[in-house]
Enzyme design. Structure first.
Site, short mmCIF file in Angstrom:
data_model
loop_
_atom_site.label_atom_id
_atom_site.label_comp_id
_atom_site.label_asym_id
_atom_site.label_seq_id
_atom_site.Cartn_x
_atom_site.Cartn_y
_atom_site.Cartn_z
N ASP A 47 0.96 -1.27 -0.11
CA ASP A 47 0.27 0.44 0.11
C ASP A 47 1.38 1.28 0.24
O ASP A 47 1.56 1.42 0.87
CB ASP A 47 -0.87 -0.06 1.15
CG ASP A 47 -1.82 1.21 1.20
OD1 ASP A 47 -1.51 2.65 1.17
OD2 ASP A 47 -3.20 1.00 1.19
N ARG A 49 0.66 3.56 1.20
CA ARG A 49 0.29 5.07 2.41
C ARG A 49 1.32 4.52 3.67
O ARG A 49 1.49 5.25 4.74
CB ARG A 49 -0.83 5.37 2.68
CG ARG A 49 -2.04 5.58 1.90
CD ARG A 49 -3.46 5.46 1.98
NE ARG A 49 -3.74 4.12 2.08
CZ ARG A 49 -4.95 3.61 2.28
NH1 ARG A 49 -5.94 4.55 2.74
NH2 ARG A 49 -4.53 1.98 1.88
N HIS A 106 -1.63 -2.69 8.90
CA HIS A 106 -2.19 -1.17 9.03
C HIS A 106 -3.93 -1.48 8.71
O HIS A 106 -4.41 -2.25 7.55
CB HIS A 106 -2.28 -0.30 7.67
CG HIS A 106 -1.80 -0.76 5.82
ND1 HIS A 106 -2.67 -0.17 5.17
CD2 HIS A 106 -1.82 -1.86 5.94
CE1 HIS A 106 -3.09 -0.73 4.24
NE2 HIS A 106 -2.67 -1.70 4.01
N CYS A 109 -6.57 -1.65 4.56
CA CYS A 109 -6.28 -3.03 3.68
C CYS A 109 -6.79 -3.21 2.44
O CYS A 109 -7.52 -4.34 2.59
CB CYS A 109 -5.24 -3.54 3.79
SG CYS A 109 -3.89 -4.41 3.51
#
Ligand SMILES: [Zn+2]
Length: 213
Positions: A47, A49, A106, A109
């Protein structure tokens, strides 16, 4: 002519070079000659982020990182296959002798959403097959959600998938040996994107609790 986004990336590289290659005493002058000695392996999600180096303000040479969909560790499986994640774990633990392994999960997801809703992914594709590693996490999350609906299923599954990865890590003989003989530490950490908060998995309480900084 280069696309605007590629120009942005190249400009970023120029800034990186100015920062880390400047002067005789630069960061990279110390990292050359084939030397790297990171103390920590992070297994994180692909991901965009949740880049471990950005999240931890780490510099070059500080982290050995493996990223994949949903930060998954497959079980130890010496079947002669091409196991990229397992090869990276072996290199970090056996060759680099890292002191810590962190599984960094996280919120929000996409990989966990794919596990929970396979109908939204390509039938028979790589993604469906890959996230099946976390099938035990899905089973536990569904059981937990049926007895307590205060936490959304996806969040429970994101937590449980970190636990599955930690369990699978321990199934590698060289990881188990490093824990036993030289105190290798395994940690499960969850980044809550909405709150900008980190939570740590506690072995004793079997729950995730916020890390106070
Ligand atoms: Zn993810």
């Amino acid at each position: 002519m280069l696309k605007k986004e590629i120009v942005r990336l190249l400009t970023g590289f120029r800034q990186f070079k100015e920062k880390f290659y400047a002067g005789d005493d630069s960061v990279y002058s110390k990292l050359q000659n084939g030397v790297q000695a990171p103390k920590t392996l992070i297994i994180g999600c692909s991901d965009s982020r949740v880049d471990p180096a950005i999240l931890s303000s780490s510099g070059p040479g500080e982290l050995f990182v493996v990223r994949n969909v949903a930060n998954l560790v497959p079980p130890f499986d010496p079947d002669g296959g091409r196991h990229g994640v397992s090869a990276a774990i072996e290199f970090a633990v056996v060759n680099l002798k890292v002191e810590n392994v962190i599984v960094l999960g996280h919120s929000q997801c996409g990989g966990i959403r794919a596990l929970l809703n396979p109908e939204n992914t390509m039938a028979g594709g790589f993604l469906q097959q890959w996230v099946k590693i976390a099938e035990p996490a899905k089973t536990r999350a569904i059981a937990l959600a049926s007895s307590d609906d205060s936490v959304p299923l996806w969040r429970l599954c994101e937590h449980e998938s970190i636990r599955t990865s930690l369990e699978n890590l321990r199934s590698f003989p060289f990881v188990a040996e490093a824990i036993e003989t030289r105190g290798l530490t395994l940690l499960g950490i969850y980044f809550d994107i909405e709150k900008g908060e980190l939570l740590e998995f506690n072995d004793k309480t079997e729950s995730f609790t916020p890390i106070s900084l």
